[in-house]
Design a protein around this motif. Structure first.
Motif, PDB file in Angstrom:
ATOM      1  N   GLY A 249       2.366 -10.033  -5.207  1.00 23.67           N
ATOM      2  CA  GLY A 249       3.789 -10.339  -5.318  1.00 23.67           C
ATOM      3  C   GLY A 249       4.702  -9.339  -4.660  1.00 23.67           C
ATOM      4  N   GLN A 250       5.097  -8.330  -5.436  1.00 24.90           N
ATOM      5  CA  GLN A 250       6.130  -7.408  -4.989  1.00 24.90           C
ATOM      6  C   GLN A 250       5.704  -6.598  -3.765  1.00 24.90           C
ATOM      7  N   THR A 251       4.464  -6.149  -3.732  1.00 30.64           N
ATOM      8  CA  THR A 251       4.023  -5.347  -2.589  1.00 30.64           C
ATOM      9  C   THR A 251       3.871  -6.206  -1.342  1.00 30.64           C
ATOM     10  N   LEU A 252       3.528  -7.473  -1.517  1.00 28.22           N
ATOM     11  CA  LEU A 252       3.526  -8.392  -0.372  1.00 28.22           C
ATOM     12  C   LEU A 252       4.916  -8.473   0.237  1.00 28.22           C
ATOM     13  N   VAL A 253       5.921  -8.617  -0.620  1.00 27.13           N
ATOM     14  CA  VAL A 253       7.306  -8.649  -0.157  1.00 27.13           C
ATOM     15  C   VAL A 253       7.664  -7.337   0.537  1.00 27.13           C
ATOM     16  N   LYS A 254       7.264  -6.218  -0.076  1.00 28.75           N
ATOM     17  CA  LYS A 254       7.611  -4.906   0.477  1.00 28.75           C
ATOM     18  C   LYS A 254       6.975  -4.689   1.845  1.00 28.75           C
ATOM     19  N   SER A 255       5.700  -5.063   1.982  1.00 28.59           N
ATOM     20  CA  SER A 255       5.004  -4.841   3.256  1.00 28.59           C
ATOM     21  C   SER A 255       5.503  -5.782   4.345  1.00 28.59           C
ATOM     22  N   GLU A 295       0.753   2.789 -10.173  1.00 30.97           N
ATOM     23  CA  GLU A 295       1.908   3.411  -9.526  1.00 30.97           C
ATOM     24  C   GLU A 295       1.515   4.073  -8.210  1.00 30.97           C
ATOM     25  N   VAL A 296       0.385   4.777  -8.221  1.00 23.57           N
ATOM     26  CA  VAL A 296      -0.091   5.430  -6.996  1.00 23.57           C
ATOM     27  C   VAL A 296      -0.310   4.384  -5.906  1.00 23.57           C
ATOM     28  N   SER A 297      -0.873   3.246  -6.307  1.00 23.84           N
ATOM     29  CA  SER A 297      -1.142   2.168  -5.356  1.00 23.84           C
ATOM     30  C   SER A 297       0.147   1.583  -4.783  1.00 23.84           C
ATOM     31  N   LYS A 298       1.097   1.279  -5.660  1.00 24.25           N
ATOM     32  CA  LYS A 298       2.311   0.590  -5.220  1.00 24.25           C
ATOM     33  C   LYS A 298       3.262   1.509  -4.441  1.00 24.25           C
ATOM     34  N   LEU A 299       3.248   2.795  -4.777  1.00 29.00           N
ATOM     35  CA  LEU A 299       4.149   3.727  -4.080  1.00 29.00           C
ATOM     36  C   LEU A 299       3.699   4.018  -2.655  1.00 29.00           C
ATOM     37  N   SER A 300       2.422   3.819  -2.384  1.00 28.44           N
ATOM     38  CA  SER A 300       1.880   4.223  -1.083  1.00 28.44           C
ATOM     39  C   SER A 300       2.333   3.314   0.056  1.00 28.44           C
ATOM     40  N   THR A 301       2.811   2.107  -0.255  1.00 25.74           N
ATOM     41  CA  THR A 301       3.107   1.122   0.787  1.00 25.74           C
ATOM     42  C   THR A 301       4.242   1.540   1.702  1.00 25.74           C
ATOM     43  N   LEU A 302       5.363   1.909   1.115  1.00 25.18           N
ATOM     44  CA  LEU A 302       6.594   2.099   1.882  1.00 25.18           C
ATOM     45  C   LEU A 302       6.516   3.294   2.822  1.00 25.18           C
ATOM     46  N   GLU A 303       5.902   4.369   2.348  1.00 30.21           N
ATOM     47  CA  GLU A 303       5.952   5.629   3.091  1.00 30.21           C
ATOM     48  C   GLU A 303       5.223   5.595   4.432  1.00 30.21           C
ATOM     49  N   PHE A 392      -4.963  -6.400   5.139  1.00 29.17           N
ATOM     50  CA  PHE A 392      -3.947  -7.455   5.018  1.00 29.17           C
ATOM     51  C   PHE A 392      -3.829  -7.955   3.577  1.00 29.17           C
ATOM     52  N   TYR A 393      -4.941  -7.935   2.863  1.00 34.92           N
ATOM     53  CA  TYR A 393      -4.990  -8.513   1.515  1.00 34.92           C
ATOM     54  C   TYR A 393      -4.775  -7.493   0.401  1.00 34.92           C
ATOM     55  N   LEU A 394      -4.578  -6.221   0.760  1.00 29.90           N
ATOM     56  CA  LEU A 394      -4.663  -5.159  -0.235  1.00 29.90           C
ATOM     57  C   LEU A 394      -3.427  -4.272  -0.276  1.00 29.90           C
ATOM     58  N   LYS A 395      -3.024  -3.885  -1.482  1.00 33.21           N
ATOM     59  CA  LYS A 395      -1.823  -3.071  -1.684  1.00 33.21           C
ATOM     60  C   LYS A 395      -1.968  -1.665  -1.138  1.00 33.21           C
ATOM     61  N   SER A 396      -3.123  -1.064  -1.391  1.00 35.77           N
ATOM     62  CA  SER A 396      -3.337   0.341  -1.063  1.00 35.77           C
ATOM     63  C   SER A 396      -4.611   0.454  -0.230  1.00 35.77           C
ATOM     64  N   PRO A 397      -4.536   0.101   1.061  1.00 32.98           N
ATOM     65  CA  PRO A 397      -5.747   0.000   1.883  1.00 32.98           C
ATOM     66  C   PRO A 397      -6.520   1.318   1.950  1.00 32.98           C
ATOM     67  N   MET A 398      -7.817   1.208   1.814  1.00 31.17           N
ATOM     68  CA  MET A 398      -8.665   2.385   1.891  1.00 31.17           C
ATOM     69  C   MET A 398      -8.624   2.981   3.287  1.00 31.17           C
ATOM     70  N   HIS A 399      -8.676   4.321   3.329  1.00 33.32           N
ATOM     71  CA  HIS A 399      -8.623   5.060   4.585  1.00 33.32           C
ATOM     72  C   HIS A 399      -9.231   6.433   4.327  1.00 33.32           C
ATOM     73  N   ASP A 400      -9.580   7.128   5.383  1.00 36.83           N
ATOM     74  CA  ASP A 400     -10.224   8.429   5.224  1.00 36.83           C
ATOM     75  C   ASP A 400      -9.170   9.521   5.070  1.00 36.83           C
ATOM     76  N   TYR A 401      -8.731   9.719   3.832  1.00 33.51           N
ATOM     77  CA  TYR A 401      -7.697  10.725   3.558  1.00 33.51           C
ATOM     78  C   TYR A 401      -8.222  12.140   3.755  1.00 33.51           C
ATOM     79  N   THR A 402      -9.543  12.311   3.792  1.00 34.49           N
ATOM     80  CA  THR A 402     -10.083  13.657   4.028  1.00 34.49           C
ATOM     81  C   THR A 402      -9.845  14.092   5.476  1.00 34.49           C
ATOM     82  N   GLN A 403      -9.580  13.122   6.349  1.00 34.23           N
ATOM     83  CA  GLN A 403      -9.276  13.419   7.752  1.00 34.23           C
ATOM     84  C   GLN A 403      -7.811  13.141   8.076  1.00 34.23           C
TER      85      GLN A 403
END
Length: 435
Positions: A249-255, A295-303, A392-403
Protein backbone atom coordinates in the motif's frame (compact mmCIF):
# COMPACT_ATOMS: atom_id res chain seq x y z
CA UNK A 1 10.07 -18.14 -27.27
CA UNK A 2 13.80 -18.10 -27.97
CA UNK A 3 16.03 -20.99 -27.01
CA UNK A 4 17.35 -20.50 -23.46
CA UNK A 5 19.18 -22.47 -20.85
CA UNK A 6 16.23 -22.22 -18.45
CA UNK A 7 14.92 -25.62 -17.41
CA UNK A 8 11.26 -26.11 -18.36
CA UNK A 9 8.55 -25.81 -15.70
CA UNK A 10 7.68 -29.50 -15.81
CA UNK A 11 5.79 -31.24 -13.04
CA UNK A 12 4.27 -29.67 -9.96
CA UNK A 13 5.48 -26.62 -8.04
CA UNK A 14 5.03 -26.89 -4.30
CA UNK A 15 4.43 -23.61 -2.47
CA UNK A 16 4.97 -23.87 1.28
CA UNK A 17 3.73 -20.74 3.02
CA UNK A 18 4.82 -19.73 6.51
CA UNK A 19 1.66 -18.30 8.05
CA UNK A 20 -1.89 -19.23 7.07
CA UNK A 21 -3.50 -15.89 7.81
CA UNK A 22 -5.21 -13.20 5.77
CA UNK A 23 -2.51 -12.74 3.13
CA UNK A 24 -1.79 -16.39 2.44
CA UNK A 25 -5.42 -17.56 2.44
CA UNK A 26 -6.36 -14.72 0.07
CA UNK A 27 -3.44 -15.73 -2.16
CA UNK A 28 -4.27 -19.45 -2.09
CA UNK A 29 -8.01 -18.95 -2.57
CA UNK A 30 -7.41 -16.60 -5.50
CA UNK A 31 -5.10 -19.07 -7.27
CA UNK A 32 -7.56 -21.93 -6.77
CA UNK A 33 -10.46 -19.79 -8.05
CA UNK A 34 -8.48 -18.43 -11.01
CA UNK A 35 -7.49 -21.85 -12.29
CA UNK A 36 -11.16 -22.84 -12.25
CA UNK A 37 -11.99 -19.76 -14.27
CA UNK A 38 -14.06 -18.33 -11.41
CA UNK A 39 -11.90 -15.27 -10.62
CA UNK A 40 -9.28 -13.09 -12.26
CA UNK A 41 -5.73 -12.77 -10.83
CA UNK A 42 -5.83 -8.97 -11.11
CA UNK A 43 -2.63 -7.26 -10.00
CA UNK A 44 -0.36 -10.12 -11.04
CA UNK A 45 2.37 -9.07 -13.45
CA UNK A 46 3.11 -12.67 -14.46
CA UNK A 47 -0.51 -13.18 -15.49
CA UNK A 48 -1.26 -9.83 -17.16
CA UNK A 49 1.79 -7.69 -17.96
CA UNK A 50 3.30 -7.52 -21.43
CA UNK A 51 6.81 -6.30 -22.06
CA UNK A 52 8.87 -5.46 -25.10
CA UNK A 53 11.54 -7.81 -26.37
CA UNK A 54 13.73 -7.00 -29.37
CA UNK A 55 14.14 -3.75 -31.23
CA UNK A 56 13.19 -2.36 -34.63
CA UNK A 57 11.67 -4.96 -36.91
CA UNK A 58 12.23 -7.60 -34.20
CA UNK A 59 10.23 -5.66 -31.59
CA UNK A 60 7.23 -7.40 -30.05
CA UNK A 61 5.23 -7.17 -26.82
CA UNK A 62 4.75 -10.48 -25.08
CA UNK A 63 3.35 -11.89 -21.85
CA UNK A 64 6.03 -13.16 -19.48
CA UNK A 65 5.03 -16.79 -20.13
CA UNK A 66 5.75 -16.28 -23.82
CA UNK A 67 9.29 -15.11 -23.04
CA UNK A 68 10.27 -17.50 -20.25
CA UNK A 69 8.85 -20.84 -19.02
CA UNK A 70 6.73 -19.88 -16.01
CA UNK A 71 4.84 -22.48 -13.99
CA UNK A 72 1.13 -22.73 -14.75
CA UNK A 73 -1.37 -22.04 -11.96
CA UNK A 74 -2.82 -25.53 -12.38
CA UNK A 75 0.54 -27.01 -11.41
CA UNK A 76 0.78 -25.36 -7.97
CA UNK A 77 0.32 -27.42 -4.80
CA UNK A 78 0.02 -25.63 -1.46
CA UNK A 79 1.12 -26.39 2.09
CA UNK A 80 1.52 -24.13 5.12
CA UNK A 81 2.77 -23.76 8.67
CA UNK A 82 0.84 -21.75 11.26
CA UNK A 83 0.68 -21.29 15.03
CA UNK A 84 -3.10 -21.74 14.85
CA UNK A 85 -4.55 -25.15 13.85
CA UNK A 86 -7.37 -23.82 11.64
CA UNK A 87 -7.31 -25.15 8.07
CA UNK A 88 -7.13 -22.84 5.07
CA UNK A 89 -10.92 -22.67 4.67
CA UNK A 90 -11.52 -21.78 8.32
CA UNK A 91 -8.68 -19.25 8.20
CA UNK A 92 -10.01 -17.63 5.02
CA UNK A 93 -13.46 -17.27 6.61
CA UNK A 94 -11.97 -15.93 9.86
CA UNK A 95 -9.81 -13.40 8.03
CA UNK A 96 -12.94 -11.70 6.62
CA UNK A 97 -11.07 -10.47 3.57
CA UNK A 98 -12.99 -12.44 0.94
CA UNK A 99 -16.73 -12.97 0.85
CA UNK A 100 -17.94 -16.47 1.61
CA UNK A 101 -19.35 -16.78 -1.93
CA UNK A 102 -15.83 -16.30 -3.27
CA UNK A 103 -14.40 -18.96 -0.97
CA UNK A 104 -16.99 -21.74 -1.10
CA UNK A 105 -16.34 -22.84 -4.72
CA UNK A 106 -12.89 -24.07 -3.61
CA UNK A 107 -13.93 -25.10 -0.09
CA UNK A 108 -12.84 -28.73 -0.47
CA UNK A 109 -9.32 -27.78 -1.63
CA UNK A 110 -8.99 -25.27 1.23
CA UNK A 111 -10.24 -27.75 3.84
CA UNK A 112 -7.46 -30.12 2.74
CA UNK A 113 -4.74 -27.56 3.56
CA UNK A 114 -4.14 -28.20 7.25
CA UNK A 115 -1.26 -26.22 8.72
CA UNK A 116 1.85 -27.99 9.90
CA UNK A 117 3.00 -27.10 13.38
CA UNK A 118 4.90 -23.83 13.25
CA UNK A 119 8.43 -23.17 14.44
CA UNK A 120 7.61 -20.41 16.89
CA UNK A 121 9.13 -18.37 19.69
CA UNK A 122 6.64 -16.15 21.51
CA UNK A 123 9.39 -13.67 22.32
CA UNK A 124 9.46 -12.78 18.61
CA UNK A 125 5.70 -12.14 18.36
CA UNK A 126 4.34 -11.54 21.84
CA UNK A 127 0.79 -10.80 20.68
CA UNK A 128 0.28 -14.28 19.15
CA UNK A 129 -0.99 -17.14 21.33
CA UNK A 130 -1.38 -20.13 19.01
CA UNK A 131 -0.70 -23.64 20.28
CA UNK A 132 -0.02 -25.38 16.95
CA UNK A 133 3.72 -25.14 17.52
CA UNK A 134 6.71 -27.44 17.42
CA UNK A 135 8.49 -28.56 20.56
CA UNK A 136 12.16 -27.91 19.83
CA UNK A 137 15.26 -28.63 21.88
CA UNK A 138 17.12 -25.72 20.30
CA UNK A 139 17.30 -23.63 17.14
CA UNK A 140 19.20 -26.35 15.29
CA UNK A 141 16.47 -28.88 16.13
CA UNK A 142 13.87 -26.31 15.04
CA UNK A 143 15.59 -26.06 11.65
CA UNK A 144 15.87 -29.84 11.27
CA UNK A 145 12.15 -30.27 11.97
CA UNK A 146 11.35 -27.75 9.22
CA UNK A 147 13.66 -29.62 6.82
CA UNK A 148 11.73 -32.79 7.62
CA UNK A 149 8.44 -31.00 6.86
CA UNK A 150 9.74 -29.94 3.44
CA UNK A 151 10.97 -33.44 2.62
CA UNK A 152 7.67 -34.99 3.76
CA UNK A 153 5.64 -32.53 1.68
CA UNK A 154 7.70 -33.37 -1.41
CA UNK A 155 7.26 -37.09 -0.83
CA UNK A 156 3.54 -37.00 -0.02
CA UNK A 157 2.46 -34.50 -2.68
CA UNK A 158 4.76 -35.62 -5.48
CA UNK A 159 5.82 -32.06 -6.33
CA UNK A 160 8.99 -31.62 -8.38
CA UNK A 161 10.08 -28.32 -6.87
CA UNK A 162 9.35 -26.28 -3.73
CA UNK A 163 9.39 -22.57 -2.94
CA UNK A 164 9.08 -21.38 0.67
CA UNK A 165 7.27 -18.06 1.14
CA UNK A 166 7.17 -16.17 4.44
CA UNK A 167 3.73 -14.56 4.78
CA UNK A 168 3.64 -14.64 8.57
CA UNK A 169 3.87 -11.85 11.12
CA UNK A 170 6.71 -9.38 11.54
CA UNK A 171 9.21 -10.56 14.13
CA UNK A 172 10.93 -8.26 16.61
CA UNK A 173 13.90 -6.46 15.13
CA UNK A 174 17.13 -8.44 15.01
CA UNK A 175 19.97 -6.10 14.09
CA UNK A 176 22.61 -7.73 11.86
CA UNK A 177 25.56 -8.61 14.08
CA UNK A 178 28.64 -9.87 12.27
CA UNK A 179 29.66 -11.94 15.31
CA UNK A 180 26.61 -14.16 14.75
CA UNK A 181 25.43 -13.32 11.24
CA UNK A 182 28.68 -12.50 9.43
CA UNK A 183 29.57 -16.02 8.28
CA UNK A 184 27.75 -19.28 7.77
CA UNK A 185 29.94 -20.97 10.37
CA UNK A 186 29.03 -18.31 12.95
CA UNK A 187 25.32 -18.64 12.17
CA UNK A 188 25.42 -22.43 12.48
CA UNK A 189 27.32 -22.21 15.77
CA UNK A 190 24.70 -19.80 17.14
CA UNK A 191 21.88 -22.12 16.05
CA UNK A 192 23.54 -25.11 17.72
CA UNK A 193 24.17 -23.04 20.87
CA UNK A 194 20.45 -22.14 20.90
CA UNK A 195 21.21 -18.42 20.78
CA UNK A 196 17.59 -17.31 20.75
CA UNK A 197 18.53 -13.62 20.94
CA UNK A 198 20.31 -13.63 17.57
CA UNK A 199 18.62 -16.51 15.73
CA UNK A 200 15.00 -15.78 14.88
CA UNK A 201 12.60 -18.62 13.99
CA UNK A 202 12.40 -17.20 10.46
CA UNK A 203 16.14 -17.86 10.07
CA UNK A 204 15.48 -21.53 10.80
CA UNK A 205 12.86 -21.61 8.03
CA UNK A 206 15.23 -19.93 5.57
CA UNK A 207 18.18 -22.16 6.45
CA UNK A 208 16.02 -25.28 6.14
CA UNK A 209 14.61 -24.17 2.78
CA UNK A 210 18.03 -23.50 1.29
CA UNK A 211 19.33 -26.86 2.51
CA UNK A 212 16.32 -28.56 0.88
CA UNK A 213 16.83 -26.98 -2.55
CA UNK A 214 13.91 -24.57 -2.05
CA UNK A 215 14.14 -20.85 -2.95
CA UNK A 216 13.10 -18.62 -0.06
CA UNK A 217 11.11 -15.35 -0.19
CA UNK A 218 10.88 -13.09 2.88
CA UNK A 219 7.56 -11.25 2.71
CA UNK A 220 7.95 -9.44 6.05
CA UNK A 221 10.65 -6.92 7.07
CA UNK A 222 12.47 -9.54 9.18
CA UNK A 223 16.26 -9.62 8.98
CA UNK A 224 16.22 -13.38 8.17
CA UNK A 225 18.02 -13.78 4.80
CA UNK A 226 19.36 -10.23 4.76
CA UNK A 227 22.62 -11.19 6.47
CA UNK A 228 26.01 -12.28 5.02
CA UNK A 229 25.69 -15.77 6.54
CA UNK A 230 22.53 -16.46 4.53
CA UNK A 231 24.08 -14.97 1.39
CA UNK A 232 26.96 -17.40 1.88
CA UNK A 233 24.55 -20.32 2.27
CA UNK A 234 22.62 -19.29 -0.84
CA UNK A 235 25.89 -19.17 -2.80
CA UNK A 236 26.97 -22.55 -1.43
CA UNK A 237 23.65 -24.26 -2.19
CA UNK A 238 23.10 -22.34 -5.47
CA UNK A 239 19.60 -21.28 -4.37
CA UNK A 240 17.92 -17.90 -5.06
CA UNK A 241 16.63 -15.78 -2.18
CA UNK A 242 14.56 -12.59 -2.14
CA UNK A 243 13.32 -10.04 0.38
CA UNK A 244 12.16 -8.19 2.18
CA UNK A 245 8.61 -7.07 3.00
CA UNK A 246 5.77 -7.13 0.45
CA UNK A 247 5.36 -3.69 -1.15
CA UNK A 248 1.60 -3.30 -1.02
CA UNK A 249 0.00 0.00 0.00
CA UNK A 250 1.73 3.06 1.35
CA UNK A 251 5.26 2.15 0.27
CA UNK A 252 4.02 1.34 -3.22
CA UNK A 253 2.62 4.86 -3.37
CA UNK A 254 5.85 6.30 -1.95
CA UNK A 255 8.12 4.46 -4.40
CA UNK A 256 5.93 5.65 -7.28
CA UNK A 257 5.19 9.20 -6.13
CA UNK A 258 8.62 10.24 -4.81
CA UNK A 259 10.05 9.95 -8.35
CA UNK A 260 7.51 12.60 -9.46
CA UNK A 261 8.97 15.04 -6.94
CA UNK A 262 12.54 14.12 -7.87
CA UNK A 263 11.99 14.16 -11.64
CA UNK A 264 10.22 17.54 -11.49
CA UNK A 265 13.08 18.97 -9.34
CA UNK A 266 10.76 20.05 -6.53
CA UNK A 267 12.07 20.31 -2.98
CA UNK A 268 10.95 18.21 -0.02
CA UNK A 269 10.55 19.57 3.53
CA UNK A 270 8.86 16.57 5.11
CA UNK A 271 6.93 13.36 4.51
CA UNK A 272 4.69 12.02 7.27
CA UNK A 273 3.08 8.61 6.77
CA UNK A 274 0.65 6.84 9.03
CA UNK A 275 -1.28 3.59 8.63
CA UNK A 276 -4.49 2.42 10.26
CA UNK A 277 -5.11 -1.33 10.20
CA UNK A 278 -6.77 -3.93 12.38
CA UNK A 279 -5.77 -7.38 11.16
CA UNK A 280 -3.36 -9.83 12.80
CA UNK A 281 -0.46 -7.91 11.28
CA UNK A 282 -1.70 -4.74 12.98
CA UNK A 283 -2.02 -6.58 16.29
CA UNK A 284 1.58 -7.81 16.10
CA UNK A 285 2.89 -4.41 15.01
CA UNK A 286 1.19 -2.79 18.00
CA UNK A 287 4.13 -4.21 19.97
CA UNK A 288 6.95 -1.60 19.81
CA UNK A 289 9.72 -4.16 19.24
CA UNK A 290 7.87 -5.58 16.23
CA UNK A 291 7.01 -2.12 14.89
CA UNK A 292 10.72 -1.27 14.94
CA UNK A 293 11.35 -3.98 12.31
CA UNK A 294 8.63 -2.52 10.07
CA UNK A 295 9.79 1.05 10.65
CA UNK A 296 13.31 0.26 9.45
CA UNK A 297 11.81 -1.26 6.31
CA UNK A 298 9.41 1.59 5.53
CA UNK A 299 11.87 4.40 6.27
CA UNK A 300 14.47 3.05 3.86
CA UNK A 301 12.43 3.76 0.71
CA UNK A 302 12.55 7.54 0.44
CA UNK A 303 16.20 8.15 1.22
CA UNK A 304 17.47 6.24 -1.81
CA UNK A 305 15.09 8.06 -4.20
CA UNK A 306 15.46 11.68 -3.03
CA UNK A 307 19.17 11.78 -2.28
CA UNK A 308 20.70 14.76 -0.47
CA UNK A 309 24.14 14.29 -2.01
CA UNK A 310 22.70 14.51 -5.52
CA UNK A 311 20.49 17.57 -4.92
CA UNK A 312 21.49 19.29 -1.65
CA UNK A 313 19.30 22.34 -2.35
CA UNK A 314 16.22 20.12 -2.56
CA UNK A 315 16.72 17.12 -0.25
CA UNK A 316 19.36 17.89 2.36
CA UNK A 317 17.06 18.55 5.30
CA UNK A 318 13.67 16.84 5.00
CA UNK A 319 11.84 15.17 7.90
CA UNK A 320 10.55 11.63 7.33
CA UNK A 321 8.32 9.87 9.84
CA UNK A 322 6.31 6.63 9.65
CA UNK A 323 3.61 5.44 12.04
CA UNK A 324 1.34 2.38 12.22
CA UNK A 325 -1.80 2.45 14.34
CA UNK A 326 -3.68 -0.68 15.36
CA UNK A 327 -7.41 -0.08 14.95
CA UNK A 328 -9.44 -3.34 15.08
CA UNK A 329 -12.63 -2.08 13.32
CA UNK A 330 -10.69 -1.72 10.04
CA UNK A 331 -9.52 -5.36 10.03
CA UNK A 332 -7.74 -5.92 6.67
CA UNK A 333 -9.01 -2.68 5.10
CA UNK A 334 -5.92 -0.62 5.72
CA UNK A 335 -5.89 3.16 5.40
CA UNK A 336 -2.70 4.96 4.52
CA UNK A 337 -2.38 8.72 5.09
CA UNK A 338 0.53 10.67 3.64
CA UNK A 339 1.18 14.34 4.24
CA UNK A 340 3.94 15.62 1.95
CA UNK A 341 5.37 19.11 2.41
CA UNK A 342 7.18 20.26 -0.72
CA UNK A 343 8.54 23.57 -1.97
CA UNK A 344 8.93 25.06 -5.40
CA UNK A 345 10.07 28.22 -7.19
CA UNK A 346 11.91 30.59 -4.83
CA UNK A 347 11.25 28.19 -1.94
CA UNK A 348 7.47 28.70 -1.75
CA UNK A 349 5.77 25.87 0.19
CA UNK A 350 3.05 23.51 -1.10
CA UNK A 351 1.38 20.38 0.25
CA UNK A 352 0.23 17.04 -1.13
CA UNK A 353 -2.22 14.80 0.74
CA UNK A 354 -2.71 11.15 -0.21
CA UNK A 355 -5.39 8.99 1.41
CA UNK A 356 -5.14 5.39 0.20
CA UNK A 357 -8.01 3.21 1.41
CA UNK A 358 -6.63 -0.14 0.38
CA UNK A 359 -7.14 -3.80 1.14
CA UNK A 360 -3.86 -5.18 2.40
CA UNK A 361 -4.31 -8.82 1.44
CA UNK A 362 -5.90 -8.00 -1.93
CA UNK A 363 -2.74 -6.07 -2.81
CA UNK A 364 -0.38 -8.67 -1.31
CA UNK A 365 -1.90 -11.77 -2.95
CA UNK A 366 -0.70 -11.03 -6.51
CA UNK A 367 2.75 -10.16 -5.13
CA UNK A 368 2.88 -13.61 -3.50
CA UNK A 369 2.01 -15.25 -6.80
CA UNK A 370 4.56 -13.28 -8.82
CA UNK A 371 7.35 -13.74 -6.30
CA UNK A 372 6.76 -17.49 -6.09
CA UNK A 373 6.62 -17.96 -9.87
CA UNK A 374 9.58 -15.69 -10.62
CA UNK A 375 11.91 -17.08 -7.95
CA UNK A 376 11.08 -20.59 -9.19
CA UNK A 377 11.95 -19.35 -12.68
CA UNK A 378 15.22 -17.90 -11.38
CA UNK A 379 16.12 -21.23 -9.78
CA UNK A 380 15.48 -23.10 -13.04
CA UNK A 381 17.58 -20.47 -14.83
CA UNK A 382 20.52 -21.24 -12.55
CA UNK A 383 20.39 -17.92 -10.73
CA UNK A 384 21.24 -17.93 -7.03
CA UNK A 385 21.84 -15.56 -4.15
CA UNK A 386 19.93 -12.29 -3.75
CA UNK A 387 17.54 -11.71 -6.67
CA UNK A 388 17.64 -7.93 -7.02
CA UNK A 389 15.31 -8.03 -10.02
CA UNK A 390 12.48 -8.86 -7.59
CA UNK A 391 12.96 -5.52 -5.78
CA UNK A 392 9.90 -4.27 -7.67
CA UNK A 393 7.73 -6.28 -5.28
CA UNK A 394 9.50 -5.45 -2.03
CA UNK A 395 9.54 -2.53 0.42
CA UNK A 396 13.12 -2.89 1.59
CA UNK A 397 15.06 -4.62 -1.21
CA UNK A 398 18.00 -6.71 -0.11
CA UNK A 399 21.43 -5.37 -1.01
CA UNK A 400 25.02 -5.82 0.12
CA UNK A 401 25.22 -3.19 2.85
CA UNK A 402 28.64 -4.54 3.86
CA UNK A 403 29.94 -3.05 0.60
CA UNK A 404 27.90 0.18 0.94
CA UNK A 405 25.61 -0.86 -1.93
CA UNK A 406 22.57 1.44 -2.22
CA UNK A 407 19.29 -0.40 -2.85
CA UNK A 408 17.09 0.60 -5.78
CA UNK A 409 13.73 1.80 -4.40
CA UNK A 410 12.61 3.88 -7.39
CA UNK A 411 9.58 1.96 -8.72
CA UNK A 412 10.28 2.60 -12.39
CA UNK A 413 13.97 1.71 -12.11
CA UNK A 414 12.89 -1.49 -10.35
CA UNK A 415 10.54 -2.24 -13.24
CA UNK A 416 13.46 -1.95 -15.69
CA UNK A 417 15.46 -4.39 -13.54
CA UNK A 418 12.54 -6.83 -13.58
CA UNK A 419 12.09 -6.63 -17.35
CA UNK A 420 15.80 -6.91 -18.10
CA UNK A 421 16.14 -10.05 -15.98
CA UNK A 422 13.20 -11.67 -17.78
CA UNK A 423 14.68 -10.64 -21.15
CA UNK A 424 18.00 -12.23 -20.24
CA UNK A 425 16.41 -15.44 -18.99
CA UNK A 426 14.34 -15.54 -22.19
CA UNK A 427 17.44 -15.30 -24.39
CA UNK A 428 16.97 -11.65 -25.33
CA UNK A 429 19.24 -8.66 -24.80
CA UNK A 430 18.82 -6.68 -21.58
CA UNK A 431 18.41 -3.47 -23.55
CA UNK A 432 17.00 -0.90 -21.12
CA UNK A 433 19.18 1.40 -19.06
CA UNK A 434 18.50 2.14 -15.39
CA UNK A 435 18.88 5.90 -15.08
Amino acid sequence: MKTTNVKPATGKLGVMVVGLGAVSTTFITGVLMARKGLAKPVGSMTQYDKMRVGRGAEKQYLHYKDIVPIADLKDIEFAAWDVYPANAYESAINAEVLKEKDINPVKDELLAIKPLKAAFDKNYAKRLDGDNVKQCKDRWDMMEQIRADIRNFKAESGVDRVVVLWAASTEIYVAPDMKYHGTLAALEAAMKADDTAHIAPSMCYAYAALKEDAPFVMGAPNTTVDIPAMWELAEETKIPIAGKDFKTGQTLVKSGFAPIIGTRMLGLSGWFSTNILGNRDGLVLDEPANFRTKEVSKLSTLESILVAEEQPDLYSDYFHKVRINYYPPRNDNKEGWDNIDIFGWMGYPMQIKINFLCRDSILAAPLCLDLVLLIDLAHRAGRYGTQRFLSFYLKSPMHDYTQDEVPVNHLFQQYVMLKNAIREMGGYEADEEID
